[in-house]
Structure formats: structure tokens, C-alpha cells
Design an enzyme around this catalytic site. Structure first.
Site, PDB file in Angstrom:
ATOM      1  CG  HIS A 261       8.797 -27.251  47.779  1.00 33.65           C
ATOM      2  ND1 HIS A 261       7.908 -27.479  46.759  1.00 33.65           N
ATOM      3  CD2 HIS A 261       8.631 -25.954  48.135  1.00 33.65           C
ATOM      4  CE1 HIS A 261       7.233 -26.369  46.513  1.00 33.65           C
ATOM      5  NE2 HIS A 261       7.667 -25.426  47.334  1.00 33.65           N
TER       6      HIS A 261
ATOM      7  CD  GLU B  67       7.873 -32.687  48.525  1.00 37.05           C
ATOM      8  OE1 GLU B  67       6.647 -32.866  48.504  1.00 37.05           O
ATOM      9  OE2 GLU B  67       8.373 -31.549  48.702  1.00 37.05           O
TER      10      GLU B  67
ATOM     11  CB  CYS C 134       5.023 -28.680  43.664  1.00 33.65           C
ATOM     12  SG  CYS C 134       6.832 -28.542  43.687  1.00 33.65           S
TER      13      CYS C 134
ATOM     14  CB  CYS D  57       9.107 -31.649  44.590  1.00 36.02           C
ATOM     15  SG  CYS D  57       9.655 -30.277  45.639  1.00 36.02           S
TER      16      CYS D  57
END
Length: 172
Positions: free
Chosen positions: A80, A82, A106, A109
Site C-alpha cells: 500500500h 502508506e 487500512c 497500514c
């Protein structure tokens, strides 16, 4: 001209713009997410977008959202935005930094954000607000004292026109 321009963008618009521009690097056909980490002095210390790990071919791994098994989808493989921004950081310490992201993080993360001592998250979209992942993320952010807020732009859009910008680098 005797005074400074009045139509410049805010810091928040600038950093969210960098996150959005970073998202455009993603090769994911369904979700393009970008993130930008900023320190207290408004210096960018990390940028990322969603994609596969370094060395893992985006031509050989699946981009599918649904398949007979999770192994045949993108989910076990994708990193992801992040996480990539945190891993790509140029500062030794992210304590007190802010993370701008185009999509609310999410739960996975969120754990990395909290463990990195990032103090705040500014997000553009909360598309999955009611999902268990986002509910868990908000719960952890609240417990850990990490502030989070939805981005509220002053300007509804920022347009980058490369040809116009090349002409207008210096204004008469």
C-alpha cells in the site's frame, strides 16, 4: 507588481497534491493510491504509491481483485501507498510527522503508521468507511492518539497543464 501572489495553494493542498500525483504512478488498474509524509517544518520526508514490491514483476503477478483463490489476486502481493511512503522515508525518525493519503488507511497500514510515531493522517477519500478494516483502523488511531481528518480543500481543483506551465515559468 509590488506584492506577493494571493492565489497560491495551501500547505494541505500542496501535500495532498503530491499524494495525488504519486498515485498516478500506480499501475493498479482499479485503485491508485498515493501518500506523502511531511515533518513539522513542512518538509516532505517520504512519498509512496500502491504497487508490488521491488523486484517483483508487475507483468507476472496478478492485478485481479477476485479469483478462485486469494493467491491469484493482487492482495497478497501489493504494497500500500502508506507502507511505501514509510519505507521510502528520507528521515531517520517520523515522530510527529503528518501523512497525507488519497484513501483512508487500512488496518495493516494503520499499525505501521502508529509504530512509526506518525502523529496525524489527512485523507482524501473514506470510500471504505464502514469496512471492518477501516473500523479497526479508526479504533487503533483513537487508542494510540493519532489524529485523523478528511482533507477539506479550499480550491476544488488544481490543474497541471505542462505546456502552459512551460510558457509561464516566469511571468512578465
Amino acid at each position: 507588481m509590488t506584492g506577493k501572489r494571493a492565489d497560491y495553494i495551501s500547505w494541505d493542498e500542496y501535500f495532498m497534491g503530491v499524494a495525488i500525483l504519486s498515485a498516478h504512478r500506480s499501475k493498479d488498474p482499479n485503485s491508485q493510491v498515493g501518500a506523502c509524509i511531511v515533518n513539522a517544518a513542512n518538509k516532505i520526508v517520504g512519498i509512496g504509491y500502491n504497487g508490488f514490491p521491488i523486484g517483483c514483476s508487475d507483468d507476472e503477478l496478478p492485478w485481479e481483485r477476485e479469483a478462485p483463490t486469494a493467491f491469484e489476486t493482487k492482495y497478497p502481493y501489493v504494497c500500500h501507498a502508506e507502507m511505501n511512503a514509510i519505507m521510502n522515508k528520507i528521515a531517520a525518525d517520523l515522530h510527529g510527522c503528518r501523512l497525507y493519503t488519497t484513501l483512508f488507511p487500512c488496518n495493516e497500514c494503520t499499525k505501521i503508521i502508529i509504530q512509526s510515531s506518525i502523529a496525524g493522517v489527512i485523507y482524501l477519500s473514506d470510500k471504505y468507511h464502514d469496512s471492518e478494516s477501516c473500523r479497526a483502523a479508526r479504533r487503533m488511531f483513537d487508542m494510540a492518539g493519532v489524529a485523523y481528518e478528511q482533507f477539506a480543500p479550499v480550491n476544488p481543483q488544481i490543474v497541471i497543464n505542462f505546456a502552459r506551465e512551460a510558457e509561464a515559468v516566469t511571468r512578465d
